[in-house]
Design an enzyme around this catalytic site. Structure first.
Site, PDB file in Angstrom:
ATOM      1  N   GLU A   1       0.848  -1.200   0.000  1.00 39.07           N
ATOM      2  CA  GLU A   1       0.000   0.000   0.000  1.00 39.07           C
ATOM      3  C   GLU A   1       0.882   1.249   0.000  1.00 39.07           C
ATOM      4  OE1 GLU A   1      -3.874  -1.812   2.328  1.00 39.07           O
ATOM      5  OE2 GLU A   1      -2.336  -0.812   3.494  1.00 39.07           O
TER       6      GLU A   1
ATOM      7  N   CYS B   1       3.649   8.451   1.304  1.00 41.19           N
ATOM      8  CA  CYS B   1       4.184   7.465   2.246  1.00 41.19           C
ATOM      9  C   CYS B   1       4.444   6.175   1.460  1.00 41.19           C
ATOM     10  CB  CYS B   1       3.192   7.238   3.371  1.00 41.19           C
ATOM     11  SG  CYS B   1       3.814   6.122   4.631  1.00 41.19           S
TER      12      CYS B   1
ATOM     13  N   CYS C   1       6.758  -7.210   6.735  1.00 39.40           N
ATOM     14  CA  CYS C   1       7.880  -6.563   7.394  1.00 39.40           C
ATOM     15  C   CYS C   1       8.770  -7.576   8.103  1.00 39.40           C
ATOM     16  CB  CYS C   1       7.389  -5.545   8.433  1.00 39.40           C
ATOM     17  SG  CYS C   1       8.747  -4.565   9.114  1.00 39.40           S
TER      18      CYS C   1
ATOM     19  N   CYS D   1       6.842  -5.029  15.395  1.00 34.32           N
ATOM     20  CA  CYS D   1       6.474  -4.032  16.401  1.00 34.32           C
ATOM     21  C   CYS D   1       5.015  -4.291  16.805  1.00 34.32           C
ATOM     22  CB  CYS D   1       6.648  -2.629  15.848  1.00 34.32           C
ATOM     23  SG  CYS D   1       8.306  -2.351  15.173  1.00 34.32           S
TER      24      CYS D   1
ATOM     25  N   CYS E   1       1.878  -2.188  15.486  1.00 34.22           N
ATOM     26  CA  CYS E   1       1.774  -1.946  14.041  1.00 34.22           C
ATOM     27  C   CYS E   1       1.128  -3.128  13.326  1.00 34.22           C
ATOM     28  CB  CYS E   1       3.176  -1.722  13.470  1.00 34.22           C
ATOM     29  SG  CYS E   1       3.203  -1.607  11.663  1.00 34.22           S
TER      30      CYS E   1
ATOM     31  N   CYS F   1      -1.381   5.667  10.219  1.00 37.35           N
ATOM     32  CA  CYS F   1      -0.114   5.054  10.660  1.00 37.35           C
ATOM     33  C   CYS F   1      -0.363   3.720  11.357  1.00 37.35           C
ATOM     34  CB  CYS F   1       0.599   5.967  11.627  1.00 37.35           C
ATOM     35  SG  CYS F   1       1.067   7.474  10.857  1.00 37.35           S
TER      36      CYS F   1
END
Ligand code: SF4
Length: 385
Positions: free
Chosen positions: A108, A121, A128, A132, A135, A358
């Site tokens: 995205e 962004c 990933c 975290c 997230c 975010c």
């Protein structure tokens, strides 16, 4: 800390039809390919300016090249952006694109318009490397790194969407800034990200200034140093905690690069000054990292680093383990920082209605594919008939 990132190679540039996509190749690489095909070296600059200065998507448009040269180029090369699988617009003007690559992997990309700028962004990995806890992308295992072409391609298609070819000079630009804050840890894909940023900063094409590019990292210290010396773009640190105990809990990478080492690398980041401060991102998690003692400790550990802090109200996502701090808690936290002379704006949540905020990015197909409870049972029942 597992090191799967090293093996998550980006796909080759070669395509099923054998043609080569020029987007994402360096000038030298294009020069070598052209030389192998008997094309003169000056063609590289011509083609580069058409691709990155004028947004050309086919060689026929390159009118300052002879017809025969255009035909030869079209036989061997393409100029392709990632496919847009879905485009969404938020009521607040934020836009999100779900992009699909040749191997059907998806990421995205989000555009956030503001009064004085338009920020894109950009993602750097499918999934990933890191996990975290606050997230959503962190719940998606790393599938692979993006290639330089797939990183640059996000910027190209955004320029297409805004019709910004060539770069507007009348102040109407909607794409003025790039932040590497999308899906993935960009420093665990350093080679491709660095190559992409060199292409984006090339003065003969997109010509983004290094001061309009911000790389956000969770704290991969060795590559952080390289980024500073080789690219010297603006730096943002996903900090989110003021001591190793909390930070290792919410960001396992802290076990590998603890705060002392990370902040040391920030102090040494080239070109940092009051005119060019490092941004520290701090997500506000209720009862986890939002006490006044945390705020005072944040002031202490950042002493001597030209810093600004982005306070980010946590954006919950399905099954997320945290809650956002109360508005009054965030205000009191901000006051402690302000009294210490630290600029600490509270980030306005953007694009929440399209899950573009975010920490909410995740490949939609993965989101859809996410097995609902008892899914495997349904499958078995279906199988048995
Ligand atoms: S915050 Fe960044 S590094 Fe951490 S899991 Fe999310 S995308 Fe990865």
């Amino acid at each position: 800390m597992h090191n799967s990132h090293a093996k998550a190679f980006a796909p080759s540039q070669d395509r099923k039809d054998g043609k080569i996509n020029l987007i994402g190749l360096s000038r030298d690489e294009i020069g070598n390919l052209f030389a192998e095909r008997g094309l003169q070296a000056f063609r590289v600059k011509q083609v580069w300016q058409w691709i990155y200065g004028r947004g050309a998507t086919d060689f026929d448009a390159m009118t300052n090249l002879a017809k025969a040269v255009r035909a030869q180029l079209a036989d061997e090369f393409v100029i392709e952006r990632p496919r847009v699988k879905q485009a969404q617009n938020s009521v607040d003007g934020t836009a999100k694109w779900l992009l699909q690559f040749d191997d059907d992997q998806e990421v995205e990309t989000v555009h956030i318009p503001e009064a004085d700028r338009g920020t894109l962004c950009v993602s750097s990995q499918v999934g990933c490397t890191l996990t975290c806890k606050f997230c959503m992308t962190g719940t998606q295992k790393l599938v692979r790194n993006l290639s330089a072409g797939e990183v640059v391609g996000q910027i190209m298609l955004a320029r297409d969407a805004f019709g910004e070819w060539p770069t507007p000079t009348d102040g109407s630009r909607q794409l003025t800034n790039i932040v590497l804050m999308g899906m993935g840890e960009p420093l665990y894909n350093y080679e491709n990200v660095a190559k992409a940023m060199r292409i984006v900063m090339d003065p003969d094409g997109l010509a983004f200034s290094k001061r309009r590019i911000t790389l956000s990292t969770s704290g991969v210290v060795p590559e952080l140093r390289r980024c500073g010396t080789e690219l010297n773009v603006n730096l943002a640190i996903s900090l989110h905690a003021v001591n190793d105990e909390i930070r290792s809990e919410i960001m396992p990478i802290n076990k590998k690069y603890p705060l002392k080492e990370l902040l040391g690398a920030c102090r040494d980041y080239p070109g940092v000054s009051n005119a060019r401060r490092i941004t520290f991102e701090y997500v506000m998690l209720k009862g986890v990292n939002d006490s006044l003692a945390d705020a005072r400790e944040l002031v202490r550990i950042l002493r001597g680093i030209p810093a600004k802090i982005n306070l980010i109200p946590f954006n919950p996502w399905p099954n997320s383990p945290y809650e956002c701090s109360a508005p009054m808690t965030i205000t009191k936290f901000q006051d402690v920082l302000a009294r210490a002379g630290l600029s600490a704006p509270v980030r306005t949540t953007r694009g929440e209605d399209i899950s573009a905020a975010c920490g909410q990015l995740k490949s939609e197909s993965v989101r859809q594919r996410k097995p609902r409870p008892h899914d495997h049972l349904r499958a078995q029942v279906a199988a048995v008939g």
